[in-house]
Design a protein around this motif. Sequence first.
Motif, PDB file in Angstrom:
ATOM      1  N   UNK A  61       0.834  -1.204   0.000  1.00 21.05           N
ATOM      2  CA  UNK A  61       0.000   0.000   0.000  1.00 21.05           C
ATOM      3  C   UNK A  61       0.867   1.251   0.000  1.00 21.05           C
ATOM      4  N   UNK A  62       1.991   1.212   0.735  1.00 20.01           N
ATOM      5  CA  UNK A  62       2.891   2.359   0.776  1.00 20.01           C
ATOM      6  C   UNK A  62       3.509   2.643  -0.586  1.00 20.01           C
ATOM      7  N   UNK A  63       3.937   1.588  -1.273  1.00 25.74           N
ATOM      8  CA  UNK A  63       4.501   1.756  -2.613  1.00 25.74           C
ATOM      9  C   UNK A  63       3.449   2.309  -3.574  1.00 25.74           C
ATOM     10  N   UNK A  64       2.229   1.806  -3.463  1.00 27.18           N
ATOM     11  CA  UNK A  64       1.147   2.313  -4.311  1.00 27.18           C
ATOM     12  C   UNK A  64       0.860   3.782  -4.004  1.00 27.18           C
ATOM     13  N   UNK A  65       0.855   4.150  -2.721  1.00 24.59           N
ATOM     14  CA  UNK A  65       0.609   5.544  -2.337  1.00 24.59           C
ATOM     15  C   UNK A  65       1.688   6.465  -2.906  1.00 24.59           C
ATOM     16  N   UNK A  66       2.948   6.038  -2.836  1.00 26.07           N
ATOM     17  CA  UNK A  66       4.038   6.847  -3.396  1.00 26.07           C
ATOM     18  C   UNK A  66       3.896   6.997  -4.908  1.00 26.07           C
ATOM     19  N   UNK A  67       3.597   5.895  -5.598  1.00 25.32           N
ATOM     20  CA  UNK A  67       3.431   5.953  -7.043  1.00 25.32           C
ATOM     21  C   UNK A  67       2.267   6.858  -7.431  1.00 25.32           C
ATOM     22  N   UNK A  68       1.121   6.666  -6.791  1.00 26.06           N
ATOM     23  CA  UNK A  68      -0.057   7.467  -7.127  1.00 26.06           C
ATOM     24  C   UNK A  68       0.166   8.942  -6.810  1.00 26.06           C
ATOM     25  N   UNK A  69       0.819   9.227  -5.687  1.00 28.83           N
ATOM     26  CA  UNK A  69       1.119  10.611  -5.337  1.00 28.83           C
ATOM     27  C   UNK A  69       2.037  11.260  -6.357  1.00 28.83           C
ATOM     28  N   UNK A  70       3.079  10.542  -6.765  1.00 27.72           N
ATOM     29  CA  UNK A  70       4.003  11.072  -7.776  1.00 27.72           C
ATOM     30  C   UNK A  70       3.285  11.272  -9.106  1.00 27.72           C
ATOM     31  N   UNK A  71       2.416  10.339  -9.462  1.00 29.94           N
ATOM     32  CA  UNK A  71       1.659  10.456 -10.715  1.00 29.94           C
ATOM     33  C   UNK A  71       0.708  11.650 -10.658  1.00 29.94           C
ATOM     34  N   UNK A  72       0.083  11.873  -9.508  1.00 29.76           N
ATOM     35  CA  UNK A  72      -0.816  13.026  -9.347  1.00 29.76           C
ATOM     36  C   UNK A  72      -0.041  14.330  -9.469  1.00 29.76           C
ATOM     37  N   UNK A  73       1.154  14.387  -8.881  1.00 29.10           N
ATOM     38  CA  UNK A  73       1.986  15.591  -9.005  1.00 29.10           C
ATOM     39  C   UNK A  73       2.386  15.798 -10.459  1.00 29.10           C
ATOM     40  N   UNK A  74       2.793  14.740 -11.147  1.00 26.17           N
ATOM     41  CA  UNK A  74       3.153  14.835 -12.566  1.00 26.17           C
ATOM     42  C   UNK A  74       1.997  15.393 -13.395  1.00 26.17           C
ATOM     43  N   UNK A  75       0.812  14.836 -13.203  1.00 28.61           N
ATOM     44  CA  UNK A  75      -0.363  15.295 -13.954  1.00 28.61           C
ATOM     45  C   UNK A  75      -0.731  16.735 -13.584  1.00 28.61           C
ATOM     46  N   UNK A  76      -0.565  17.100 -12.327  1.00 28.04           N
ATOM     47  CA  UNK A  76      -0.884  18.452 -11.887  1.00 28.04           C
ATOM     48  C   UNK A  76       0.053  19.473 -12.520  1.00 28.04           C
ATOM     49  N   UNK A  77       1.340  19.140 -12.575  1.00 28.70           N
ATOM     50  CA  UNK A  77       2.312  20.041 -13.206  1.00 28.70           C
ATOM     51  C   UNK A  77       2.030  20.143 -14.703  1.00 28.70           C
ATOM     52  N   UNK A  78       1.681  19.042 -15.302  1.00 25.71           N
ATOM     53  CA  UNK A  78       1.438  18.994 -16.749  1.00 25.71           C
ATOM     54  C   UNK A  78       0.202  19.797 -17.158  1.00 25.71           C
TER      55      UNK A  78
END
Length: 113
Positions: A9-26
């Motif tokens: 769950x922690x690895x998934x949370x890190x991945x999803x958080x990073x993906x959300x930041x990527x999409x937000x910046x984009x």
Amino acid sequence: MAGLRKIGWGALALFLGAFAVFESVKYGVPTTLAALVFFALADIARLAGVRPPGVLYQAVHRVWIPLVVLVAYSFGPIVWPPLFTAALGWLTRIALERTLGRPVASRDVPAER
């Protein structure tokens, strides 16, 4: 086994958080706001008076709802990035709660007082 589950769950949370930041910046401010609001959805629902074991409480804490939104957005005809990042933020929050060991929403959870 519970330790491996928390690591997953922690690895998934890190991945999803990073993906959300990527999409937000984009895509900019609307996607950032959508991700942040839906990340805080559980807290917003609690402040609004939603308590366990109610149906709305269940919906806010279940993985399948934001997951369905992500999959439907990915394969569907809708093109509106805030919807995608909102689901990313929501799923990130759920994964973070599961990582921290908060109980899964279920009908056996006693009501808060």
